[in-house]
Scaffold this motif. Structure first.
Motif, PDB file in Angstrom:
ATOM      1  N   GLN A   3       0.818  -1.197   0.000  1.00  0.00           N
ATOM      2  CA  GLN A   3       0.000   0.000   0.000  1.00  0.00           C
ATOM      3  C   GLN A   3       0.855   1.252   0.000  1.00  0.00           C
ATOM      4  O   GLN A   3       0.475   2.279  -0.556  1.00  0.00           O
ATOM      5  CB  GLN A   3      -0.957   0.009   1.206  1.00  0.00           C
ATOM      6  N   ASN A   6       1.788   1.735  -3.476  1.00  0.00           N
ATOM      7  CA  ASN A   6       0.622   2.242  -4.200  1.00  0.00           C
ATOM      8  C   ASN A   6       0.436   3.724  -3.960  1.00  0.00           C
ATOM      9  O   ASN A   6       0.186   4.495  -4.880  1.00  0.00           O
ATOM     10  CB  ASN A   6      -0.653   1.515  -3.750  1.00  0.00           C
ATOM     11  N   LEU A 216      -2.191   2.092 -16.241  1.00  0.00           N
ATOM     12  CA  LEU A 216      -3.542   1.568 -16.133  1.00  0.00           C
ATOM     13  C   LEU A 216      -3.889   0.607 -17.245  1.00  0.00           C
ATOM     14  O   LEU A 216      -4.956   0.019 -17.235  1.00  0.00           O
ATOM     15  CB  LEU A 216      -4.551   2.721 -16.184  1.00  0.00           C
ATOM     16  N   SER A 218      -5.103   1.034 -20.010  1.00  0.00           N
ATOM     17  CA  SER A 218      -5.970   1.624 -21.026  1.00  0.00           C
ATOM     18  C   SER A 218      -6.580   2.912 -20.498  1.00  0.00           C
ATOM     19  O   SER A 218      -6.610   3.155 -19.305  1.00  0.00           O
ATOM     20  CB  SER A 218      -7.070   0.663 -21.452  1.00  0.00           C
ATOM     21  N   GLN A 220      -9.977   5.806 -21.168  1.00  0.00           N
ATOM     22  CA  GLN A 220     -11.237   6.026 -21.865  1.00  0.00           C
ATOM     23  C   GLN A 220     -11.552   7.510 -21.840  1.00  0.00           C
ATOM     24  O   GLN A 220     -10.890   8.279 -21.149  1.00  0.00           O
ATOM     25  CB  GLN A 220     -12.366   5.192 -21.264  1.00  0.00           C
ATOM     26  N   THR A 261      -9.460   3.658   1.372  1.00  0.00           N
ATOM     27  CA  THR A 261      -9.799   2.445   0.625  1.00  0.00           C
ATOM     28  C   THR A 261      -9.469   1.201   1.420  1.00  0.00           C
ATOM     29  O   THR A 261     -10.227   0.233   1.431  1.00  0.00           O
ATOM     30  CB  THR A 261      -9.021   2.394  -0.703  1.00  0.00           C
TER      31      THR A 261
ATOM     32  N   VAL B 236     -14.619   0.129  -5.217  1.00  0.00           N
ATOM     33  CA  VAL B 236     -14.112   1.363  -5.810  1.00  0.00           C
ATOM     34  C   VAL B 236     -15.286   2.043  -6.491  1.00  0.00           C
ATOM     35  O   VAL B 236     -16.369   1.490  -6.576  1.00  0.00           O
ATOM     36  CB  VAL B 236     -13.018   1.095  -6.873  1.00  0.00           C
ATOM     37  N   LEU B 237     -15.047   3.245  -6.975  1.00  0.00           N
ATOM     38  CA  LEU B 237     -16.063   3.942  -7.744  1.00  0.00           C
ATOM     39  C   LEU B 237     -15.732   3.803  -9.219  1.00  0.00           C
ATOM     40  O   LEU B 237     -14.570   3.704  -9.576  1.00  0.00           O
ATOM     41  CB  LEU B 237     -16.076   5.426  -7.377  1.00  0.00           C
ATOM     42  N   THR B 239     -15.628   5.932 -11.316  1.00  0.00           N
ATOM     43  CA  THR B 239     -14.835   7.054 -11.797  1.00  0.00           C
ATOM     44  C   THR B 239     -13.379   6.977 -11.362  1.00  0.00           C
ATOM     45  O   THR B 239     -12.561   7.789 -11.781  1.00  0.00           O
ATOM     46  CB  THR B 239     -15.396   8.376 -11.264  1.00  0.00           C
ATOM     47  N   THR B 240     -13.050   6.019 -10.505  1.00  0.00           N
ATOM     48  CA  THR B 240     -11.661   5.905 -10.037  1.00  0.00           C
ATOM     49  C   THR B 240     -10.808   5.280 -11.124  1.00  0.00           C
ATOM     50  O   THR B 240     -11.095   4.192 -11.609  1.00  0.00           O
ATOM     51  CB  THR B 240     -11.598   4.996  -8.792  1.00  0.00           C
ATOM     52  N   SER B 241      -9.745   5.970 -11.520  1.00  0.00           N
ATOM     53  CA  SER B 241      -8.871   5.391 -12.538  1.00  0.00           C
ATOM     54  C   SER B 241      -7.839   4.452 -11.910  1.00  0.00           C
ATOM     55  O   SER B 241      -7.554   3.388 -12.424  1.00  0.00           O
ATOM     56  CB  SER B 241      -8.133   6.488 -13.296  1.00  0.00           C
ATOM     57  N   ASP B 242      -7.253   4.878 -10.795  1.00  0.00           N
ATOM     58  CA  ASP B 242      -6.194   4.081 -10.186  1.00  0.00           C
ATOM     59  C   ASP B 242      -6.757   3.200  -9.081  1.00  0.00           C
ATOM     60  O   ASP B 242      -7.039   3.664  -7.987  1.00  0.00           O
ATOM     61  CB  ASP B 242      -5.125   5.019  -9.624  1.00  0.00           C
ATOM     62  N   ILE B 243      -6.900   1.908  -9.388  1.00  0.00           N
ATOM     63  CA  ILE B 243      -7.515   1.022  -8.415  1.00  0.00           C
ATOM     64  C   ILE B 243      -6.480   0.183  -7.682  1.00  0.00           C
ATOM     65  O   ILE B 243      -6.818  -0.803  -7.039  1.00  0.00           O
ATOM     66  CB  ILE B 243      -8.538   0.098  -9.098  1.00  0.00           C
ATOM     67  N   SER B 244      -5.208   0.573  -7.765  1.00  0.00           N
ATOM     68  CA  SER B 244      -4.169  -0.306  -7.212  1.00  0.00           C
ATOM     69  C   SER B 244      -4.309  -0.507  -5.708  1.00  0.00           C
ATOM     70  O   SER B 244      -4.016  -1.582  -5.189  1.00  0.00           O
ATOM     71  CB  SER B 244      -2.785   0.221  -7.549  1.00  0.00           C
ATOM     72  N   SER B 245      -4.771   0.502  -4.981  1.00  0.00           N
ATOM     73  CA  SER B 245      -4.864   0.297  -3.532  1.00  0.00           C
ATOM     74  C   SER B 245      -5.989  -0.668  -3.199  1.00  0.00           C
ATOM     75  O   SER B 245      -5.872  -1.486  -2.277  1.00  0.00           O
ATOM     76  CB  SER B 245      -5.053   1.620  -2.793  1.00  0.00           C
ATOM     77  N   ALA B 246      -7.075  -0.616  -3.978  1.00  0.00           N
ATOM     78  CA  ALA B 246      -8.147  -1.588  -3.751  1.00  0.00           C
ATOM     79  C   ALA B 246      -7.668  -2.992  -4.097  1.00  0.00           C
ATOM     80  O   ALA B 246      -8.009  -3.964  -3.419  1.00  0.00           O
ATOM     81  CB  ALA B 246      -9.370  -1.223  -4.594  1.00  0.00           C
ATOM     82  N   ALA B 265     -12.586   0.837 -18.397  1.00  0.00           N
ATOM     83  CA  ALA B 265     -11.132   0.644 -18.445  1.00  0.00           C
ATOM     84  C   ALA B 265     -10.592  -0.014 -17.181  1.00  0.00           C
ATOM     85  O   ALA B 265      -9.472  -0.535 -17.171  1.00  0.00           O
ATOM     86  CB  ALA B 265     -10.439   1.977 -18.669  1.00  0.00           C
ATOM     87  N   SER B 269      -7.085  -2.429 -16.452  1.00  0.00           N
ATOM     88  CA  SER B 269      -6.089  -2.136 -15.412  1.00  0.00           C
ATOM     89  C   SER B 269      -5.959  -3.306 -14.467  1.00  0.00           C
ATOM     90  O   SER B 269      -4.851  -3.682 -14.075  1.00  0.00           O
ATOM     91  CB  SER B 269      -6.502  -0.938 -14.580  1.00  0.00           C
TER      92      SER B 269
END
Lengths: 297, 408, 297
Positions: A3, A6, A216, A218, A220, A261, B236-237, B239-246, B265, B269
């Motif tokens: 984390q 991250n 990521l 990709s 959009q 999170t 996650v939401l 709209t969240t682009s970076d989901i690495s912490s989840a 997308a 990821s």
């Protein structure tokens, strides 16, 4: 530990992106809401080149293309929109508002083009996602890509902060931020400074577009907007006009989001950035590092 | 003394600035009038630019020669790709129905109205469609569908939706939704999970999509039935682009298998993040994965398995014919959106045939009966429609080689 | 012809909501108070109104309750944000709007969560909504013509000058803020009662952009600008239907063009036009004046 990595990567991305918002805001009082859209445009152009036109690009080449696109795009915006608005407005406040709206209008253009071409389907910016090598670090893994994101983002912001502080041009920029009229009397060309600032801002948008797009896998057409809102939070928390503050703000926001999170169900993560904005603006309106003496009416 | 013509004007001796004040007052007094005039002008202008309406035949108890249908969907804007797949499926269906004389002496015509992805434009188009078309095919995105449904319900227009899975759509008897609910496919996906003998599962999902949240809850509650341990979830939401912490949170559970319930997308990821973290266990997902992976052709998601309502070439005869026809006409492999749309038009045609009339009330009733006893379509040979909602068995699909393959 | 009216009903409903929303932006921007908070109040007013209507409170009661609640909360927020100016106030009100969105997504049965509320009683007719919008315009026009309205306009140009002239600048700013909040709340409840749905996707960043566009393109200087902007935005899709996939592109470009060429929007254009006409007439009168004087000599 993972984390922490991250948070570090997320914070770096936020700082690189927010740098492009904070620099024009702090030096020229320009809130460029098109920044997220330019970010998307650069990634989109890479997609068009590598996937649609089948030009083989590797990551550094794509980055170069993206930076070039970003610089040109922001220059165009400065020349066609911002400069004209400043010329025709009677006072600074009015010019500010009009530039905000103008940038909103500009923001719609790349998004509309991207929607026309991709139809809203996510797209990759390179033909194949790059597999970067993994390294072990205290029980967690970090890839080359992640290392380069952290190094580049932090490096650029630190370099810019040093440049603004110690170089002649940097001093000129700070002079313009305090009082543009007196600065022009001292021989500092406002139009050249604004071109430089917008160029740097666009370049960082392009670099961020490629790095983030690869990280990521990709993008959009909505990718830019979400980052834009986070970018505001970073600039406000760190203090407008302070680049060190930008770094602090970016990592503070990233840490905050990662913590939320990891400990809650994740539905409140977006709220962190907005709550931070409100708290900071109420308690310490100039941000953590902002200048307390600047009168902004 | 002769009066010069100009001297007769008393105001000419008044200074110009004094003239400014009366002019100003005149203007601000007349502005409200100008405002009202503007209102009338715009309304008249808009009236001239819109076409006259024609009512559908109301009294005949047989089908007219020309039956008009309309599809309101976001052909431009975000989500345009899916609306285009739907349009293609519908075009193919209309052509097939007309050329095979399915409705004997009547032929169908379908108009495509672009709502540009905006719910308010969709609502506006829907209200203009009332009385003009026999059947309305609604937008596929839930936001626009929820905006459009009350208008079509109030005016009792026979309406067919595909996709549009949120609550607030099936609000009246004249509305049917011909896409099976994703939640109804969860058991089949979990059966597959059981077959992989994975002992535990962790779920990552988008909390602002109620369907995905429901699926995540189902996976939690059905754990004992399908012999796995539910370890936890990360939200996650969309709209969240970076989901690495989840994702890190997810992997911290050390699950044997992972369920991916994300949109867009984020799916791509996640594929990269999981492969980076060296996770090689089974991954189950939902239909949204297909939409998210399609554009990226990400090979890191190979092996992801989920249940979809269709995948080319399908399993029954109608399906295979549809697939080859589609490929011949559009030079591309069809997707489930096109298949659903094709079935939707055929379903409506079957209802028209059964009702033998274009009277709204009769068509509504027929829409319900056609699906009550099973409908033969591409999505399945025995599709049921109860209370406006379609049910089907679904197909187990796996992501491989940049596309989906049916595996069960 | 009757069916044409039913077809246009939705547009007229949207017009009513848009007029109220545009007024809420125009009244603050005209005073130089950079508040975007009316969009947050749109959401709050809509949720409150929807819940009241679903509990069978009569329409008048719902509207009054929403107006009063918006005023009170808006005034309280104005006090909280009293020290902020310019883009900072814009940022914090923007953050406030986003927090309302997050609250809406997590609001349980009061807000219906991420899906929102649907099946709200259709308690307003189109005519009533248009009447409400018309009343809003009348109130704003009267406000502008009176001394208070002119005093408020000074705030935009030079706040310190206003203070030096003895205007109660702080209480005026709070008044304007609260007024904007009330208009936003009324816009929200009108929308909820007409469309029978409300959800967190109905207000937020996009609505801020729409409201700003309407106010600025129409002209921030006058309530008529808000009305014109609302008309333009509501009817744009109808007039632009032939543009198909280029609609969004044209819309964005139009915004940029208007903002760059005419800072005071359409109202500014009209005023310039009538002034030019009037100036021509004045010159003709002056010439007649001179000739008349010569003859009299």
């Amino acid at each position: 530990m993972q984390q922490v990595i991250n948070a570090a990567v997320l914070g770096s991305i936020y700082s690189l992106f927010a740098f492009g918002i904070g620099l024009p805001w702090g030096t020229m009082n320009v809130l460029n809401l098109a920044h997220g859209s330019i970010f998307l445009l650069c990634g989109f152009i890479c997609y068009v080149l590598s996937v649609k036109a089948r030009v083989p690009l590797n990551l550094p080449e794509a980055a170069a293309v993206a930076i070039a696109v970003g610089v040109c795009a922001d220059w165009l915006i400065e020349l066609i929109v911002f400069r004209q608005i400043r010329r025709r407005s009677s006072n600074d406040g009015e010019a500010q508002l009009l530039m905000v709206i103008g940038s909103v209008g500009i923001a719609g253009i790349p998004i509309a083009i991207a929607n026309n071409v991709t139809g809203g389907v996510p797209f990759m910016i390179l033909q194949q996602p790059t597999h970067s090598r993994e390294h072990e670090l205290f029980g967690a893994s970090i890839s080359n890509l992640e290392i380069s994101i952290i190094a580049l983002s932090v490096g650029i912001v630190v370099a810019a902060a040093l440049w603004v502080r110690f170089s002649r041009h940097g001093r000129g920029l700070r002079a313009i931020a305090v009082d543009p009229e007196i600065a022009s009397l001292m021989g500092i060309s406002r139009s050249r400074a604004s071109a430089i600032v917008m160029g740097i801002s666009g370049g960082t948008a392009g670099l961020a577009g490629v790095l983030f797009g690869e990280y990521l896998a990709s993008l959009q057409s909505t990718s830019g907007e979400d980052l834009l809102l986070k970018g505001f939070a970073v600039v406000v928390v760190g203090g407008v006009g302070s680049l060190w503050g930008l770094l602090v703000g970016a990592f503070a926001l990233a840490v905050g989001e990662v913590v939320v999170t990891a400990t809650t169900s994740g539905v409140w993560t977006d709220g962190v950035s907005f709550a931070l904005i409100i708290v900071i603006l109420l308690l310490r309106p100039n941000g953590i590092f902002g200048r307390a003496t600047v009168d902004r009416t | 003394m002769l009066d010069s013509p100009t001297a007769t004007k008393p105001q000419s001796s008044v200074s110009p600035t004094a003239l400014a004040v009366p002019a100003r007052n005149r203007k601000s007094k007349s502005l409200p009038l100008g405002f009202i005039a503007g209102v009338i002008a715009v309304l008249l202008l808009a009236a001239c630019s819109s076409s006259a309406s024609n009512s559908t035949s109301s009294s005949s108890s047989s089908l007219p020669k020309a039956i008009k249908l309309v599809n309101i969907d976001g052909l431009t804007g975000a989500g345009a790709a899916y609306a285009t797949y739907i349009k293609q499926g519908m075009q193919l269906a209309v052509d097939d129905i007309n050329s095979s004389h399915y409705l004997t002496h009547s032929s169908l015509s379908m108009t495509f109205e672009d709502s540009t992805g905006s719910p308010s434009t969709a609502a506006s188009l829907a209200s203009q469609a009332v009385g003009k078309y026999t059947v309305v095919f609604g937008p596929n995105d839930s936001g626009s569908a929820v905006a459009v449904a009350p208008i079509l319900a109030r005016n009792n227009v026979p309406t067919v939706f595909t996709q549009a899975g949120s609550p607030g759509v099936l609000i009246a008897k004249n509305i049917v939704r011909l896409t099976p609910l994703q939640t109804s496919f969860v058991p089949k996906t979990l059966q597959y999970l059981e077959s992989t003998k994975a002992k535990s599962l962790a779920v990552i999902y988008d909390s602002d999509y109620p369907t995905l949240m429901d699926e995540a809850n189902d996976m939690k509650s059905m754990a004992s039935k399908y012999n796995y341990k539910y370890l936890g979830s990360a939200a996650v939401l969309s709209t969240t682009s970076d989901i690495s912490s989840a994702v890190s949170k997810l992997l911290a559970f050390h699950p044997a298998a992972i369920a991916v319930l994300l949109v867009g997308a984020q799916n791509s990821s996640l594929g990269s993040l999981l492969s980076q973290a060296n996770f090689h266990g089974p991954v189950i997902s939902a239909e949204g994965a297909l939409a998210g992976l399609l554009g990226s052709k990400n090979s890191e998601a190979n092996g992801w398995t989920w249940t979809a309502d269709w995948n080319p070439p399908g399993t029954n005869q109608k399906s295979k014919i549809f697939t080859s026809q589609f490929e011949a006409k559009f030079h591309a492999t069809p997707t489930l959106w096109s298949a659903e749309a094709y079935d939707a038009v055929y379903y409506a045609a079957a209802a028209l045939k059964a009702a033998n009339s274009t009277v709204a009330a009769k068509v509504d009733a027929a829409l319900a009966t056609v699906g009550a006893n099973g409908f033969n379509g591409i999505l399945g040979s025995h599709l049921l429609v109860r209370n406006g909602q379609e049910y089907s068995n679904g197909f187990l699909v796996r992501w491989e080689n940049g596309g989906g393959t049916i595996v069960g | 012809m009757i069916s044409w009216f039913t077809g246009q009903t939705i547009l007229l409903q949207q017009l009513a909501v848009n007029v109220l929303l545009a007024l809420s932006f125009q009244v603050v921007l005209r005073s130089g108070v950079f508040s975007f908070a009316s969009v947050g109040f749109f959401g709050l007013g809509a949720y409150l109104g929807a819940n009241l209507a679903m509990h069978h409170v009569p329409v008048i009661g719902v509207l009054v309750a929403v107006a009063v609640a918006s005023w009170v909360v808006g005034y309280g927020l104005a006090r909280m944000f009293a020290g902020l100016r310019g883009l900072y106030l814009g940022m914090i009100t923007f953050a406030f709007d986003q927090i309302v969105v997050v609250l809406g997504e997590n609001g349980g049965s009061f807000t219906g969560g991420a899906v929102g509320l649907y099946g709200i009683p259709l308690a307003l007719t189109t005519a009533e909504a248009l009447l409400l919008a018309f009343l809003g315009c009348v109130v704003m026009s009267q406000l502008e013509r009176r001394a208070l309205g002119r005093a408020i306009a000074i705030l935009r140009v030079d706040e310190r000058l206003g203070r030096a002239q003895g205007f109660a600048v702080d209480s005026q700013r709070r008044f304007v803020f609260a007024l904007s909040a009330t208009l936003g709340g009324l816009a929200g409840v009108t929308s909820a009662l007409l469309t029978t749905t409300i959800g967190p996707t109905d207000f937020g960043y996009e609505l801020i952009v729409t409201g700003l566009t309407m106010a600025v393109v129409g002209g921030v200087v006058s309530w008529a600008g808000a009305a014109i902007g609302a008309f333009a935005v509501t009817w744009f899709p109808t007039f632009a239907q032939g543009l198909a996939s280029y609609q969004a592109l044209v819309y964005s470009t139009l915004i940029v063009v208007v903002v760059v060429l005419e800072p005071n929007g359409v109202v500014g254009l009209i005023r310039r036009g009538t002034y030019a006409l009037w100036a021509g007439r004045r010159r003709a009168l002056q010439r007649a004046d001179r000739e008349g004087a010569e003859v009299r000599e």
